[in-house]
Design an enzyme around this catalytic site. Structure first.
Site, PDB file in Angstrom:
ATOM      1  N   LYS A 124      15.009   0.735  56.408  1.00 12.37           N
ATOM      2  CA  LYS A 124      15.600   1.885  55.725  1.00 12.37           C
ATOM      3  C   LYS A 124      15.874   2.989  56.750  1.00 12.37           C
ATOM      4  O   LYS A 124      15.099   3.188  57.696  1.00 12.37           O
ATOM      5  CB  LYS A 124      14.622   2.369  54.648  1.00 12.37           C
ATOM      6  CG  LYS A 124      15.130   3.452  53.725  1.00 12.37           C
ATOM      7  CD  LYS A 124      14.061   3.724  52.654  1.00 12.37           C
ATOM      8  CE  LYS A 124      14.454   4.830  51.705  1.00 12.37           C
ATOM      9  NZ  LYS A 124      13.380   5.066  50.696  1.00 12.37           N
ATOM     10  N   SER A 173      15.467   5.149  46.061  1.00 16.94           N
ATOM     11  CA  SER A 173      16.040   5.571  47.341  1.00 16.94           C
ATOM     12  C   SER A 173      16.138   4.430  48.344  1.00 16.94           C
ATOM     13  O   SER A 173      16.955   4.484  49.255  1.00 16.94           O
ATOM     14  CB  SER A 173      15.238   6.737  47.926  1.00 16.94           C
ATOM     15  OG  SER A 173      14.048   6.308  48.530  1.00 16.94           O
ATOM     16  N   THR A 192       7.899   7.064  47.461  1.00 17.01           N
ATOM     17  CA  THR A 192       7.165   8.261  47.086  1.00 17.01           C
ATOM     18  C   THR A 192       6.902   8.237  45.584  1.00 17.01           C
ATOM     19  O   THR A 192       5.803   8.506  45.124  1.00 17.01           O
ATOM     20  CB  THR A 192       7.944   9.532  47.459  1.00 17.01           C
ATOM     21  OG1 THR A 192       8.321   9.469  48.837  1.00 17.01           O
ATOM     22  CG2 THR A 192       7.106  10.778  47.210  1.00 17.01           C
ATOM     23  N   GLY A 230       8.610   5.491  43.113  1.00 16.11           N
ATOM     24  CA  GLY A 230       9.486   4.450  42.584  1.00 16.11           C
ATOM     25  C   GLY A 230      10.520   3.893  43.527  1.00 16.11           C
ATOM     26  O   GLY A 230      11.313   3.039  43.138  1.00 16.11           O
ATOM     27  N   SER A 231      10.539   4.317  44.778  1.00 17.17           N
ATOM     28  CA  SER A 231      11.667   3.974  45.647  1.00 17.17           C
ATOM     29  C   SER A 231      11.573   2.620  46.322  1.00 17.17           C
ATOM     30  O   SER A 231      12.526   2.176  46.957  1.00 17.17           O
ATOM     31  CB  SER A 231      11.868   5.074  46.696  1.00 17.17           C
ATOM     32  OG  SER A 231      12.383   6.226  46.071  1.00 17.17           O
TER      33      SER A 231
END
Length: 597
Positions: free
Chosen positions: A125, A207, A228, A230-231
């Site tokens: 990421k 994200s 943080t 749900g990402s």
């Protein structure tokens, strides 16, 4: 706004990695053996689904090389990233990836393999730092940090590199890990709006959207995401993947662009539980630059030893039904298809020897869903975390020095960053800029941890004498986020940002596996700009436990995965599936070699 090749050319890569003489010698050797490579179509693992162990076996047997793998994955990215369905899952590729692959192939022949990730291409990421000298950016998807110079690899990047993994590129993301303000998941200024490979123009969710979309269709062997709130869980669920959100402090956040030191965690996103176990075993462990990691148990488990098909026998799992109905903002969480699939999974689990306690609601459910402390904690964490991260950069060519400077940069470059009509908001940044680390903040930190952990997950496990909690991924995110506990799999509210919905803190973990798909006759929701629902949209099942229980949760997820094999029951939509395979790469090499003779 296309996929970038990094900042430097081939000459720099060769200088940094190894000598031209070594390259030429290897090229001559490769030419001599290339005619002996297998020629049969479909003789190799299908890269749509190939596991790390399958790829490693092929490398060890000499069926194909890491150079072949990199070339194949780069070609697959070219097919669908900006062309065809334009998923915009990969922000840039590593200009040194082929040279790294060549060096690792040579090392394998002369010294042997470093381990299960030797020569395996992984995506990271774009909030996870990689060496500036290698040529890739670390920007959280924003032009504000373009060409900024990081001081070193992120700790997790360095661990992957030491294990022999090839850092293939940077996955796109919701800009600033969805912490800038309200916007559709998958948008960043640098590449535009990303989407899911399961629903045309579908919401990629969370994200770590690019990590999810890319891994789902085999643009790399695996990826890293960050969570943080749900990402990792959300894009794993929406993209039919296994995701592990580790306990806060199991994996280092050094070199990761932060949102909240109390909730941020780095974890694997893969196509199988076994692959997730391999990657987590590599990236977990203490790091002096992240003091949260110094609190983890003294011995980092080998999570591959958790891969036990009988692990669910005799286990007690609890179902917090009240979390299915509303989230902390009062919105409905699950539809009838997700609930029906979840209920069916309980029968499967019972057949595997599980005692299901249903319901096993959180002992502090009402207080948990009513709390608003997460916003207070993360606003302050975001401000001080971003200011610290930017201050430690070696150089920021845009001149941005802190969060206030990021807000000003976006306003000054609204045509790039605050694009009409869906992407204009930076209210989360503004709220964070105006926050301060006062007594209310410190009180909220304590309340969050206890609310999610001691008096939430832990108390519920104890009350019902449970080994873990079991939820549809969508319903699992909040308690684990505020406690910092682990999860295996997950998804977030389709219509809302995953950020700043509930209270927060760090302690739990979770693991998620594919559970099911919406029916093929599900109407396509309007694209605004992505679709919140559509036919065959995946959703996941999450295992939630107490702090440092990743080994246990992975074992449960593996046993469930082995019994169900849900992932391949529905594939991505046809246009989103790249066609390049390893044999195509080898055929092309033979053609090039024939032309040279």
């Amino acid at each position: 706004m296309g996929v970038q090749k990094g900042m430097f050319g081939l000459g720099w890569c060769l200088l940094v990695i190894f000598s031209v003489v070594t390259l030429v010698a290897y090229a001559l050797e490769l030419e001599q053996v290339s005619f002996q490579l297998p020629a049969a179509k479909n003789a190799f693992p299908d890269l749509y689904e190939a596991s790390i162990s399958e790829l490693q076996a092929g490398l060890q047997n000499g069926d194909f090389s890491s150079v072949d793998l990199v070339e194949a994955y780069l070609a697959r990215i070219e097919e669908v990233n900006l062309e065809g369905p334009a998923l915009r899952a990969v922000l840039e590729t590593n200009p040194c990836s082929l040279q790294q692959a060549t060096a690792l192939d040579d090392e394998r022949r002369t010294s042997g393999s470093r381990g299960p990730l030797h020569g395996i291409p992984i995506l990271l990421k774009d909030n996870i730092a990689t060496l500036h000298s290698e040529g890739m950016n670390t920007t959280a998807g924003s032009y504000a940090l373009l060409h900024s110079v990081v001081p070193r690899d992120a700790h997790v990047s360095a661990k992957l590199r030491a294990a022999g993994a090839i850092l293939l590129g940077k996955a796109s993301l919701s800009e600033w890990a969805h912490a800038r303000g309200t916007m559709p998941s998958g948008f960043s200024g640098r590449i535009g709006q990303g989407s899911s490979p399961y629903v045309p123009l579908g919401d990629p969710c969370g994200s770590s959207s690019g990590s999810g979309a890319a891994t789902a269709i085999g643009l790399a062997a695996a990826s890293l995401g960050t969570e943080t709130h749900g990402s990792i869980m959300c894009p794993s669920s929406f993209n039919n993947l296994v995701g592990v959100k580790p306990t806060v402090g199991l994996t280092s956040r050094d070199g990761v662009i932060p949102i909240s030191e109390h909730q941020d965690s780095v974890g694997p996103m893969t196509r199988s539980v076994a692959d997730a176990a391999v990657v987590l075993s590599i990236i977990a462990g203490p790091d002096q630059r992240d003091n949260y990691t110094l609190a983890q148990p003294p011995v980092v488990p080998d999570y591959t030893k958790a891969l036990n098909a009988n692990a669910l026998r005799g286990v007690r799992l609890g179902v917090p039904r009240q979390l299915f109905r509303v989230n902390a903002s009062g919105f409905p969480v699950l539809d009838e298809h997700e609930i029906a699939a979840f209920n069916a999974s309980l029968d499967t689990l019972r057949a595997l020897g599980v005692t299901v306690v249903d319901p096993a609601d959180f002992v502090n459910h009402e207080e948990l869903v009513a709390s608003k402390n997460e916003t207070a904690v993360m606003s302050v964490d975001l401000k001080y975390g971003l200011n610290r991260y930017i201050s430690e950069l070696v150089d920021v060519p845009t001149g941005v020095k802190d969060l206030a400077g990021l807000i000003a940069f976006n306003e000054a470059h609204a045509d790039l960053e605050l694009v009409e009509p869906y992407w204009t908001d930076q209210s989360t940044f503004i709220r964070a800029r105006n926050s301060s680390a006062d007594q209310a903040y410190f009180d909220a930190v304590v309340v969050n941890k206890e609310l999610g952990g001691k008096y939430g997950i832990d108390a519920t496990l104890q009350k019902y004498d449970l080994d873990a909690l079991l939820l549809p991924t969508l319903a699992s995110i909040m308690p684990a986020a505020i406690a910092g506990y682990p999860l295996v799999t997950g998804e977030c509210l389709p219509a809302l940002s995953c950020m700043f919905l509930l209270s927060a803190d760090p302690d739990p973990c979770a693991a998620a596996v594919p559970l099911g798909f919406l029916p093929p006759d599900t109407p396509l929701a309007p694209a605004e700009p992505t679709r919140k629902r559509g036919p065959n949209q995946p959703f996941g099942l999450a295992f939630m436990g107490t702090a440092w229980s990743e080994f246990q949760l992975i074992s449960y997820a593996y046993a469930y995965e082995r019994a169900t094999h849900t992932r391949l029951k529905v594939r991505a939509y046809p246009e989103a599936i790249p066609t390049t395979q390893l044999d195509d790469v080898q055929v092309q090499r033979r053609a090039r070699n024939d032309g040279m003779h």
